[in-house]
Enzyme design. Structure first.
Site, PDB file in Angstrom:
ATOM      1  N   ASP A 200      98.932 -15.811   5.461  1.00 37.45           N
ATOM      2  CA  ASP A 200     100.163 -16.184   5.187  1.00 37.45           C
ATOM      3  C   ASP A 200     100.533 -16.174   3.840  1.00 37.45           C
ATOM      4  OD1 ASP A 200     102.154 -17.898   5.844  1.00 37.45           O
ATOM      5  OD2 ASP A 200     101.234 -19.782   5.370  1.00 37.45           O
ATOM      6  N   ASP A 336     102.420 -24.319  10.703  1.00 37.35           N
ATOM      7  CA  ASP A 336     101.585 -25.325   9.454  1.00 37.35           C
ATOM      8  C   ASP A 336     101.193 -26.409  10.169  1.00 37.35           C
ATOM      9  OD1 ASP A 336     102.385 -23.196   7.829  1.00 37.35           O
ATOM     10  OD2 ASP A 336     104.526 -24.116   7.510  1.00 37.35           O
TER      11      ASP A 336
END
Length: 415
Positions: A200, A336
């Site tokens: 990420d 997330d």
């Protein structure tokens, strides 16, 4: 100096409510995953999970008889393969978006949502029915599942519905996928969380990162990326005179900045300005002085540029602030939600004390990320801070805090 202090006050005044609007659905998703794990996970040993064959376990299948070193090497290999596949798929999505295959991407995302709700959701629902001994016939179950799935796909992608319906289905999708991830072996799960956080970070911050390329391409075309993204309701702010505070964006050539909001493992949200630095002017509805500031959440507005010398008259310019969509609401990628919930769900397989510690660490990390986005206006992903804090707190709670609490309980110490 006065402008800077005014900017800080605006950020601090608005940040609390905006954090709550994101923390609430994240907390609900994590809570639901913990409930599912507590009900369906009949094995109290956290080191063992149900045997499932996925791309996350294609390189190594963990066995309880393996040594710690073998488990670590196998988990690293599994994570490397998984991250490589995610990277390749993301670059493929960037390529499709570059060639304007937007409809294909939209239908693909809708089909993925259908599979998650129908098959994963149906399987988990069957497990719940069996475990809770809930009386239901096959026809009713299939009919309810079909309607639930179709409405979910329509709410997320295919039509406009009430925002709370779309938000609810996004939380459900995140919960289902997160529970599926908790079925992975323990070592693979923890190493995969760390690996996805590093991915990420690289995908958003590196100049050639796939997510950064996707965001920059979307902003240059002024298009939305078809993605599973949670959108909170926009927050309306008012100035001291009671008028509505607006933000007018103005281009400034010479500087470049690439801002991106919270992101997901495979699909991230666009925000900010890619080719030009965006300066923001605060304009009160009743008039007044303007100040340069860029808080975390502001309303998106289409501005008719007549005053700027470097902009062609009559040109409509609409840019987005950090973490904003077309409606002016802050957005958080569903990935997330998933990985936050996986961390808490895996902690729930061991002890609820670790669940509390991991939850507080994740929320603290999310708050830190949002504050950094608001203050420094940098391109920051949402996973690394929260996941790293969560893993650290899990280890500290399991290795240190639990031993301390147990000793206190044995010796009848009250604290």
């Amino acid at each position: 100096m006065d402008q800077n202090s005014r900017t800080r006050r605006t950020i601090l005044e608005s940040l609390g409510e905006e954090i709550i609007r994101i923390i609430t659905p994240v907390s609900i998703c994590m809570f639901l995953v913990v409930i599912l794990v507590s009900i369906l996970n009949t094995n109290n040993d956290s080191s063992s999970s149900q045997s499932i064959s996925t791309i996350a376990t294609i390189a190594y299948t963990e066995d309880s008889s393996d040594s710690t070193w073998d488990k670590l090497k196998g988990a690293l290999l599994n994570s490397l393969v998984f991250v490589a596949v995610v990277t390749a798929v993301t670059f493929f999505l960037v390529l499709l978006f570059y060639f304007r295959c937007t409809k294909f991407l939209k239908y693909y995302m809708g089909f993925s949502s259908f599979l998650v709700l129908a098959f994963t959701g149906g399987e988990i629902a069957l497990l719940l029915v069996q475990d809770l001994s809930f009386p239901v016939d096959c026809v009713t179950f299939l009919l309810v599942l079909y309607n639930f799935t179709v409405v979910g796909v329509l709410a997320v992608f295919m039509s406009k519905m009430a925002i709370f319906v779309t938000q609810g289905y996004l939380v459900v999708i995140g919960m289902l996928v997160a529970y599926w991830f908790t079925l992975l072996p323990e070592w693979t799960t923890w190493v995969l969380l760390v690996a996805m956080s590093l991915y990420d970070l690289a995908a958003v911050l590196l100049p050639g990162g796939p997510l950064r390329l996707l965001v920059e391409l979307a902003i240059s075309r002024d298009e939305d990326i078809p993605a599973l993204v949670y959108e909170a309701r926009p927050v309306n702010h008012h100035d001291s005179g009671g008028g509505l505070t607006q933000r007018s964006w103005r281009r400034s050539s010479g500087d470049e900045s690439a801002n991106s909001g919270s992101n997901v493992g495979s699909a991230h949200l666009p925000s900010g300005s890619c080719e030009n630095r965006a300066y923001v002017e605060e304009v009160g509805a009743a008039g007044g002085d303007s100040a340069l500031s860029a808080p975390l959440i502001e309303r998106r507005i289409d501005v008719q540029m007549h005053l700027a010398e470097d902009v062609v008259p009559g040109e409509n310019l609409a840019l987005e602030g950090i973490g904003l969509g077309s409606s002016g609401a802050i957005k958080l990628g569903l990935g997330d939600f998933i990985f936050y919930s996986v961390l808490v769900g895996r902690a729930a397989m061991y002890d609820f004390m670790t669940v509390y510690a991991c939850y507080l660490a994740i929320i603290a990390g999310l708050g830190i990320t949002l504050m950094l986005l608001a203050v420094y206006q940098k391109a920051l992903p949402a996973l690394p801070v929260s996941v790293m804090l969560g893993v650290l707190f899990y280890l500290l709670t399991r290795l240190l805090l639990e031993a301390f609490v147990v000793e206190c309980s044995i010796n009848l110490l009250m604290f």
